[in-house]
Design a protein around this motif. Structure first.
Motif, PDB file in Angstrom:
ATOM      1  N   UNK A  88       0.809  -1.224   0.000  1.00  0.00           N
ATOM      2  CA  UNK A  88       0.000   0.000   0.000  1.00  0.00           C
ATOM      3  C   UNK A  88       0.842   1.273   0.000  1.00  0.00           C
ATOM      4  N   UNK A  89       2.138   1.134  -0.292  1.00  0.00           N
ATOM      5  CA  UNK A  89       3.000   2.307  -0.282  1.00  0.00           C
ATOM      6  C   UNK A  89       2.515   3.344  -1.301  1.00  0.00           C
ATOM      7  N   UNK A  90       2.381   4.575  -0.835  1.00  0.00           N
ATOM      8  CA  UNK A  90       2.019   5.662  -1.732  1.00  0.00           C
ATOM      9  C   UNK A  90       0.554   5.738  -2.086  1.00  0.00           C
ATOM     10  N   UNK A  91      -0.274   4.930  -1.436  1.00  0.00           N
ATOM     11  CA  UNK A  91      -1.688   4.906  -1.807  1.00  0.00           C
ATOM     12  C   UNK A  91      -2.537   5.951  -1.079  1.00  0.00           C
ATOM     13  N   UNK A  92      -2.026   6.507   0.001  1.00  0.00           N
ATOM     14  CA  UNK A  92      -2.844   7.447   0.776  1.00  0.00           C
ATOM     15  C   UNK A  92      -3.295   8.632  -0.074  1.00  0.00           C
ATOM     16  N   UNK A  93      -2.363   9.239  -0.803  1.00  0.00           N
ATOM     17  CA  UNK A  93      -2.715  10.388  -1.643  1.00  0.00           C
ATOM     18  C   UNK A  93      -3.680   9.990  -2.754  1.00  0.00           C
ATOM     19  N   UNK A  94      -3.478   8.802  -3.311  1.00  0.00           N
ATOM     20  CA  UNK A  94      -4.365   8.352  -4.389  1.00  0.00           C
ATOM     21  C   UNK A  94      -5.761   8.087  -3.847  1.00  0.00           C
ATOM     22  N   UNK A  95      -5.831   7.463  -2.672  1.00  0.00           N
ATOM     23  CA  UNK A  95      -7.137   7.204  -2.066  1.00  0.00           C
ATOM     24  C   UNK A  95      -7.868   8.504  -1.776  1.00  0.00           C
ATOM     25  N   UNK A 122      -3.788  -6.864 -16.824  1.00  0.00           N
ATOM     26  CA  UNK A 122      -5.096  -6.249 -16.592  1.00  0.00           C
ATOM     27  C   UNK A 122      -5.533  -6.439 -15.146  1.00  0.00           C
ATOM     28  N   UNK A 123      -5.253  -7.618 -14.604  1.00  0.00           N
ATOM     29  CA  UNK A 123      -5.666  -7.885 -13.225  1.00  0.00           C
ATOM     30  C   UNK A 123      -4.824  -7.091 -12.228  1.00  0.00           C
ATOM     31  N   UNK A 124      -3.548  -6.853 -12.543  1.00  0.00           N
ATOM     32  CA  UNK A 124      -2.732  -6.010 -11.671  1.00  0.00           C
ATOM     33  C   UNK A 124      -3.300  -4.594 -11.597  1.00  0.00           C
ATOM     34  N   UNK A 125      -3.741  -4.087 -12.746  1.00  0.00           N
ATOM     35  CA  UNK A 125      -4.358  -2.759 -12.781  1.00  0.00           C
ATOM     36  C   UNK A 125      -5.650  -2.766 -11.962  1.00  0.00           C
ATOM     37  N   UNK A 155       6.905  -0.171 -20.722  1.00  0.00           N
ATOM     38  CA  UNK A 155       7.783   0.756 -19.989  1.00  0.00           C
ATOM     39  C   UNK A 155       7.012   1.561 -18.945  1.00  0.00           C
ATOM     40  N   UNK A 156       5.687   1.538 -19.039  1.00  0.00           N
ATOM     41  CA  UNK A 156       4.847   2.261 -18.070  1.00  0.00           C
ATOM     42  C   UNK A 156       4.423   1.297 -16.962  1.00  0.00           C
ATOM     43  N   UNK A 157       5.349   1.040 -16.058  1.00  0.00           N
ATOM     44  CA  UNK A 157       5.091   0.026 -15.027  1.00  0.00           C
ATOM     45  C   UNK A 157       4.809   0.623 -13.659  1.00  0.00           C
ATOM     46  N   UNK A 158       4.757   1.934 -13.541  1.00  0.00           N
ATOM     47  CA  UNK A 158       4.477   2.555 -12.250  1.00  0.00           C
ATOM     48  C   UNK A 158       2.959   2.614 -12.038  1.00  0.00           C
ATOM     49  N   UNK A 159       2.466   1.640 -11.294  1.00  0.00           N
ATOM     50  CA  UNK A 159       1.021   1.500 -11.123  1.00  0.00           C
ATOM     51  C   UNK A 159       0.392   2.734 -10.480  1.00  0.00           C
ATOM     52  N   UNK A 160       1.086   3.320  -9.523  1.00  0.00           N
ATOM     53  CA  UNK A 160       0.499   4.466  -8.839  1.00  0.00           C
ATOM     54  C   UNK A 160       0.299   5.654  -9.778  1.00  0.00           C
TER      55      UNK A 160
END
Length: 240
Positions: free
Chosen positions: A86-93, A123-126, A217-222
């Motif tokens: 959950x790293x970095x998810x607070x701002x996204x949430x 797709x499932x990771x997204x 190359x776009x692997x940064x999910x956040x």
């Protein structure tokens, strides 16, 4: 990989020529025998050979099998367990909550895979990460037609559509998706596409009206999650 559209057109022309030259009554009779054998649980090999000799295509043979036995769909989907990454998810949430308030309900994100591509991990990771960010997820799975995607988007009343294609067929499939969205008056819904997509093809997809194109190359999910939020934000849409 870039697929030459002429290859598909040539194959379709040859298939149509094959069908025009065969004895259609013999083909339909052979397919009826095949269906009877499958329905009754008999050995389908003799009927399959007869159908092939009559000129039935592989697609027609498999169509009979699907009609009798149904079609298998692999057990893909989004598990109910929540990720511990959950790293970095607070701002996204917080951003998801804010845009959901603007929308009047929880941000709804549809994820699906059009065409024959069965590789569902990306797709499932997204979908997993979007769910963990607080979005309402509709994961429609693999091997979808553009019509099925549009119907799901309409039924689920989604705010953003995310499509994953690794088969090389992104140009015709996305073109049809975008055409159908416009025909249904749903072209206000942003579409994001990810897959093995050459730069030139990415520009073509953007020209169709796709909001974002992602490649390996776009692997940064956040970052992708924030893009989804930005696409769903009514103020961002109005600004565009």
């Amino acid at each position: 990989m870039t697929v030459d559209p002429g290859v598909e057109a040539d194959q379709i022309d040859r298939l149509n020529a094959w069908r025009e030259a065969r004895d259609e009554a013999a083909v339909q009779g052979a397919l009826a025998d095949l269906r009877a054998a499958a329905t009754e649980g008999r050995n389908i090999m003799p009927a399959s050979i007869a159908a092939a000799k009559a000129g039935a295509t592989t697609g027609e043979w498999s169509g009979v099998m699907r009609a009798v036995h149904g079609q298998y769909r692999g057990p893909t989907g989004v598990s109910k367990s929540v990720s511990n990454k959950t790293e970095g998810l607070d701002d996204i949430r917080a951003a998801v909550d804010a845009v959901s308030d603007s929308l009047g309900r929880r941000l709804k994100f549809l994820v699906g895979k059009p065409g024959l591509d069965g590789h569902s991990n990306g797709a499932e990771q997204i979908a997993f990460r979007a769910r963990d960010c607080g979005m309402d997820i509709s994961y429609e799975g693999i091997r979808l037609t553009p019509a099925e995607i549009i119907e799901a988007a309409k039924t689920e009343e989604v705010h953003v559509i995310g499509l994953s294609i690794l088969s090389g067929s992104h140009i015709p499939l996305i073109r049809e998706v975008m055409d159908r969205l416009r025909a249904e008056g749903m072209d206000h819904i942003p579409v994001l596409v990810g897959g093995i997509i050459p730069d030139e093809d990415a520009q073509t997809l953007l020209g169709y009206g796709v909001a974002r194109v992602y490649t390996p190359k776009d692997f940064e999910l956040n970052r992708i999650m924030m893009d989804i939020v930005a696409c769903a934000d009514p103020e961002s849409i109005a600004a565009e």
